[in-house]
Design a protein around this motif. Structure first.
Motif, PDB file in Angstrom:
ATOM      1  N   PHE A  95      71.948  66.009 -43.351  1.00  0.00           N
ATOM      2  CA  PHE A  95      73.356  66.233 -43.039  1.00  0.00           C
ATOM      3  C   PHE A  95      73.534  66.705 -41.599  1.00  0.00           C
ATOM      4  CE2 PHE A  95      77.001  69.109 -42.625  1.00  0.00           C
ATOM      5  CZ  PHE A  95      78.022  68.246 -42.968  1.00  0.00           C
ATOM      6  N   TYR A  96      72.874  67.789 -41.243  1.00  0.00           N
ATOM      7  CA  TYR A  96      73.060  68.338 -39.895  1.00  0.00           C
ATOM      8  C   TYR A  96      72.563  67.383 -38.807  1.00  0.00           C
ATOM      9  CZ  TYR A  96      72.592  71.380 -35.860  1.00  0.00           C
ATOM     10  OH  TYR A  96      72.674  71.901 -34.597  1.00  0.00           O
ATOM     11  N   PRO A  97      71.308  66.896 -38.874  1.00  0.00           N
ATOM     12  CA  PRO A  97      70.887  65.949 -37.828  1.00  0.00           C
ATOM     13  C   PRO A  97      71.684  64.660 -37.874  1.00  0.00           C
ATOM     14  CG  PRO A  97      69.264  66.016 -39.588  1.00  0.00           C
ATOM     15  CD  PRO A  97      70.222  67.142 -39.843  1.00  0.00           C
ATOM     16  N   GLY A  98      72.170  64.296 -39.065  1.00  0.00           N
ATOM     17  CA  GLY A  98      73.003  63.104 -39.167  1.00  0.00           C
ATOM     18  C   GLY A  98      74.303  63.263 -38.396  1.00  0.00           C
ATOM     19  N   ILE A  99      74.902  64.445 -38.483  1.00  0.00           N
ATOM     20  CA  ILE A  99      76.136  64.695 -37.732  1.00  0.00           C
ATOM     21  C   ILE A  99      75.852  64.723 -36.234  1.00  0.00           C
ATOM     22  CG2 ILE A  99      77.992  66.331 -37.288  1.00  0.00           C
ATOM     23  CD1 ILE A  99      78.265  64.882 -39.936  1.00  0.00           C
ATOM     24  N   ILE A 100      74.746  65.350 -35.822  1.00  0.00           N
ATOM     25  CA  ILE A 100      74.385  65.364 -34.402  1.00  0.00           C
ATOM     26  C   ILE A 100      74.219  63.934 -33.890  1.00  0.00           C
ATOM     27  CG2 ILE A 100      72.671  66.110 -32.700  1.00  0.00           C
ATOM     28  CD1 ILE A 100      74.348  68.384 -33.869  1.00  0.00           C
ATOM     29  N   LEU A 101      73.532  63.097 -34.675  1.00  0.00           N
ATOM     30  CA  LEU A 101      73.385  61.689 -34.311  1.00  0.00           C
ATOM     31  C   LEU A 101      74.746  60.998 -34.280  1.00  0.00           C
ATOM     32  CD1 LEU A 101      71.628  59.151 -33.836  1.00  0.00           C
ATOM     33  CD2 LEU A 101      71.498  58.910 -36.326  1.00  0.00           C
ATOM     34  N   TYR A 102      75.573  61.265 -35.273  1.00  0.00           N
ATOM     35  CA  TYR A 102      76.901  60.660 -35.373  1.00  0.00           C
ATOM     36  C   TYR A 102      77.740  60.966 -34.129  1.00  0.00           C
ATOM     37  CZ  TYR A 102      81.442  59.503 -37.514  1.00  0.00           C
ATOM     38  OH  TYR A 102      82.682  58.967 -37.809  1.00  0.00           O
ATOM     39  N   LEU A 103      77.633  62.185 -33.612  1.00  0.00           N
ATOM     40  CA  LEU A 103      78.417  62.568 -32.435  1.00  0.00           C
ATOM     41  C   LEU A 103      77.970  61.821 -31.181  1.00  0.00           C
ATOM     42  CD1 LEU A 103      78.802  66.413 -33.011  1.00  0.00           C
ATOM     43  CD2 LEU A 103      80.497  64.610 -33.407  1.00  0.00           C
ATOM     44  N   THR A 104      76.696  61.379 -31.148  1.00  0.00           N
ATOM     45  CA  THR A 104      76.245  60.579 -29.999  1.00  0.00           C
ATOM     46  C   THR A 104      76.878  59.198 -30.008  1.00  0.00           C
ATOM     47  OG1 THR A 104      74.273  59.622 -31.086  1.00  0.00           O
ATOM     48  CG2 THR A 104      74.017  61.788 -30.050  1.00  0.00           C
ATOM     49  N   TYR A 105      77.423  58.762 -31.157  1.00  0.00           N
ATOM     50  CA  TYR A 105      78.124  57.482 -31.227  1.00  0.00           C
ATOM     51  C   TYR A 105      79.512  57.561 -30.585  1.00  0.00           C
ATOM     52  CZ  TYR A 105      74.772  56.468 -35.059  1.00  0.00           C
ATOM     53  OH  TYR A 105      73.652  56.285 -35.837  1.00  0.00           O
ATOM     54  N   TRP A 106      80.031  58.778 -30.443  1.00  0.00           N
ATOM     55  CA  TRP A 106      81.413  58.963 -30.018  1.00  0.00           C
ATOM     56  C   TRP A 106      81.582  59.658 -28.665  1.00  0.00           C
ATOM     57  CZ3 TRP A 106      85.312  56.956 -33.050  1.00  0.00           C
ATOM     58  CH2 TRP A 106      84.962  56.587 -34.351  1.00  0.00           C
ATOM     59  N   PHE A 107      80.625  60.506 -28.295  1.00  0.00           N
ATOM     60  CA  PHE A 107      80.769  61.325 -27.087  1.00  0.00           C
ATOM     61  C   PHE A 107      79.541  61.193 -26.188  1.00  0.00           C
ATOM     62  CE2 PHE A 107      83.193  63.476 -30.419  1.00  0.00           C
ATOM     63  CZ  PHE A 107      84.432  63.685 -29.797  1.00  0.00           C
ATOM     64  N   PRO A 108      79.727  60.985 -24.865  1.00  0.00           N
ATOM     65  CA  PRO A 108      78.590  60.995 -23.935  1.00  0.00           C
ATOM     66  C   PRO A 108      78.030  62.404 -23.792  1.00  0.00           C
ATOM     67  CG  PRO A 108      80.655  60.855 -22.727  1.00  0.00           C
ATOM     68  CD  PRO A 108      81.015  60.732 -24.182  1.00  0.00           C
ATOM     69  N   SER A 109      76.835  62.517 -23.238  1.00  0.00           N
ATOM     70  CA  SER A 109      76.129  63.801 -23.223  1.00  0.00           C
ATOM     71  C   SER A 109      76.890  64.894 -22.477  1.00  0.00           C
ATOM     72  CB  SER A 109      74.734  63.636 -22.606  1.00  0.00           C
ATOM     73  OG  SER A 109      74.818  63.098 -21.301  1.00  0.00           O
ATOM     74  N   HIS A 110      77.618  64.545 -21.406  1.00  0.00           N
ATOM     75  CA  HIS A 110      78.286  65.588 -20.632  1.00  0.00           C
ATOM     76  C   HIS A 110      79.546  66.123 -21.322  1.00  0.00           C
ATOM     77  CE1 HIS A 110      80.413  61.928 -19.282  1.00  0.00           C
ATOM     78  NE2 HIS A 110      81.454  62.719 -19.081  1.00  0.00           N
ATOM     79  N   ARG A 111      79.930  65.533 -22.449  1.00  0.00           N
ATOM     80  CA  ARG A 111      81.043  66.050 -23.241  1.00  0.00           C
ATOM     81  C   ARG A 111      80.567  66.643 -24.575  1.00  0.00           C
ATOM     82  NH1 ARG A 111      86.155  64.023 -21.546  1.00  0.00           N
ATOM     83  NH2 ARG A 111      85.984  62.418 -19.942  1.00  0.00           N
ATOM     84  N   ARG A 112      79.269  66.647 -24.791  1.00  0.00           N
ATOM     85  CA  ARG A 112      78.774  66.914 -26.132  1.00  0.00           C
ATOM     86  C   ARG A 112      78.554  68.387 -26.454  1.00  0.00           C
ATOM     87  NH1 ARG A 112      74.162  63.269 -26.475  1.00  0.00           N
ATOM     88  NH2 ARG A 112      75.684  61.645 -26.038  1.00  0.00           N
ATOM     89  N   ALA A 113      78.229  69.227 -25.452  1.00  0.00           N
ATOM     90  CA  ALA A 113      77.945  70.637 -25.742  1.00  0.00           C
ATOM     91  C   ALA A 113      79.162  71.323 -26.363  1.00  0.00           C
ATOM     92  CB  ALA A 113      77.512  71.368 -24.473  1.00  0.00           C
ATOM     93  N   LYS A 114      80.333  71.061 -25.791  1.00  0.00           N
ATOM     94  CA  LYS A 114      81.557  71.659 -26.319  1.00  0.00           C
ATOM     95  C   LYS A 114      81.846  71.155 -27.725  1.00  0.00           C
ATOM     96  CE  LYS A 114      85.496  70.088 -24.865  1.00  0.00           C
ATOM     97  NZ  LYS A 114      86.643  69.764 -23.981  1.00  0.00           N
ATOM     98  N   VAL A 115      81.639  69.861 -27.945  1.00  0.00           N
ATOM     99  CA  VAL A 115      81.921  69.260 -29.249  1.00  0.00           C
ATOM    100  C   VAL A 115      80.983  69.815 -30.316  1.00  0.00           C
ATOM    101  CG1 VAL A 115      81.880  67.097 -30.547  1.00  0.00           C
ATOM    102  CG2 VAL A 115      82.900  67.158 -28.269  1.00  0.00           C
ATOM    103  N   ILE A 116      79.684  69.896 -29.981  1.00  0.00           N
ATOM    104  CA  ILE A 116      78.719  70.419 -30.947  1.00  0.00           C
ATOM    105  C   ILE A 116      78.985  71.897 -31.211  1.00  0.00           C
ATOM    106  CG2 ILE A 116      76.272  70.869 -31.392  1.00  0.00           C
ATOM    107  CD1 ILE A 116      75.610  68.350 -29.817  1.00  0.00           C
TER     108      ILE A 116
END
Length: 437
Positions: free
Chosen positions: A133-154
């Motif tokens: 579940f948790y790594p799946g969501i982290i992977l899922y967020l890489t489908y939607w957000f580039p790395s420089h927007r990801r820290a805030k989202v995570i």
């Protein structure tokens, strides 16, 4: 959409238009994912609250509880990589729904536990059910957000941990007090049943609400999908995409990530699984009172997680934004050990510890996702998370064992502080050029 002129920036949309688009994506998927994580984390750690009654009713020692709490992560470890690979193949919508429904049903079965063996088996099976579940969501967020927007989202997603503490601890305490003796059942039995219901319901809702990726999102128009796809493709340029498990195992960077995450997870689960016990040890009585006081550190953590996450994205700096909260957590654990008999100082110390260790987890994932992409990210994220989460087994078991051995929580707290320092040193060993993107 208009054209941007900044070099190195995609030209299909201006940065202002992108900000508006990413805000739309954020509000569509993040509140739902955060709700899922609140429920997931509550079902994962509510055993720490059940312990206040369960250990007495069933005669479980601190070591028995610690081993049972930790066995969750052995099941988690064994099935996490296969789970993430399957999600990458079958899609997030079906797989996340499957995870939530099965763990909800298993969580409710805890009401029937009578022996240590039954406790161990169910915790192991719950780990199998929730794995991915948790790594799946982290992977899922890489489908939607580039790395420089990801820290805030995570960081927003992982705010589910303190939210689960703020809402779940008082709720668990209230259920255990209010329902104790109803229909002949103990309060902890009612807690497991009542808190399992939302997981099943939200799991069913996932099938209707969640989209697998940008391409399948009906709430985006073609131009918006194109911009997002271009941004993600640009972000993955130059990243490792070899998805073979052998290649991941041979990558020294992945093993360094495992060490860092293991160190931080030691602190995370040492805090979340033992928080009610630590608060009770200061002299607080009544499950509801313990739950209310336990919520304070999680409130502090929400503020820290999101402020530091925003700062990391703004400055595009990852390492020191991890080291500082890790050291905060270490200081907090030492304070909680030194002032274990003083409720006010203990709560303040646990608040500092919570703000530190719970901030580390979301910011950590900006490190490996800065050099992994695609199928390699699916395998790599799951491998790092599964190895790191073995700390979820080691941490509660060692704390329980040390508590039985020394009749004090202090040695366990010092151990957690040392592990956070180790994680800080390992973080500084990473290449700033590799992770600060």
């Amino acid at each position: 959409m208009t054209t941007a002129t900044n070099p190195g920036v995609l030209t299909s949309a201006s940065e202002q238009e992108k900000n508006v688009l990413y805000k739309k994506v954020f509000w569509r998927i993040m509140p739902f994912l955060m709700l899922c994580y609140v429920i997931a984390y509550l079902d994962r750690v509510n055993v720490g609250f059940a312990k206040l009654q369960m250990s007495v009713d069933l005669g479980f020692s601190e070591t028995v509880f610690g081993l049972g709490a930790g066995l969750f992560f052995i099941g988690y470890f064994l099935f996490e990589v296969p789970s993430n690979i399957l999600m990458h193949k079958v899609g997030a919508r079906i797989w996340i729904a499957r995870i939530m429904i099965t763990w909800g049903l298993l969580s409710a079965v805890f009401m029937f536990v009578e022996t240590p063996t039954q406790f161990y088996v169910l915790r192991f099976l719950l780990g199998l059910a929730e794995a991915g579940f948790y790594p799946g969501i982290i992977l899922y967020l890489t489908y939607w957000f580039p790395s420089h927007r990801r820290a805030k989202v995570i960081a927003v997603f992982m705010s589910g941990i303190p939210v689960a503490g703020i809402l779940g601890n008082p709720l668990s305490g209230w259920i255990m007090d209010a329902f104790h003796g109803t229909t002949g059942m103990h309060g902890w039995q009612w807690m497991f049943v009542i808190e399992a219901i939302p997981a099943v319901l939200i799991g069913l809702a996932t099938l209707a609400y969640l989209d697998n990726d940008v391409k399948s999102a009906k709430w985006l128009n073609d131009d918006e999908k194109k911009v997002l796809a271009e941004d993600i493709a640009h972000d993955q340029t130059g990243k490792e995409s070899n998805h073979s498990f052998g290649a991941i195992v041979k990558d020294a960077r992945v093993w360094l990530m495992c060490l860092i995450y293991f160190s931080f997870v030691m602190g995370q689960y040492g805090l979340t699984l033992w928080m009610p016990t630590l608060v009770k040890a200061t002299g607080v009585t009544g499950n509801l009172h313990i739950g209310l006081l336990s919520a304070i550190p999680f409130g502090c953590a929400i503020v820290a997680m999101n402020l530091i996450g925003r700062s990391a994205d703004k400055h595009r700096e990852r390492r020191w934004h991890l080291v500082v909260p890790a050291l905060m957590g270490a200081i907090g654990f030492v304070g909680a050990a030194l002032f274990a008999d003083n409720t006010a100082i203990s709560i303040a110390s646990l608040s500092l510890a919570a703000a530190g260790v719970l901030t580390c987890a979301p910011l950590f994932w900006s490190l490996p996702t800065a050099f992994l992409s695609g199928a390699a990210a699916a395998v790599g994220i799951a491998a790092i998370n599964s190895v790191g989460n073995l700390a979820g087994f080691v941490s509660p078991y060692l704390i329980g064992y040390l508590k039985d051995l020394t009749h004090s929580n202090a040695i366990g707290m010092y151990m957690l502080a040392v592990m956070l320092v180790v994680g800080s040193i390992a973080t500084l060993a990473t290449s700033a050029k590799m992770v600060n993107k």
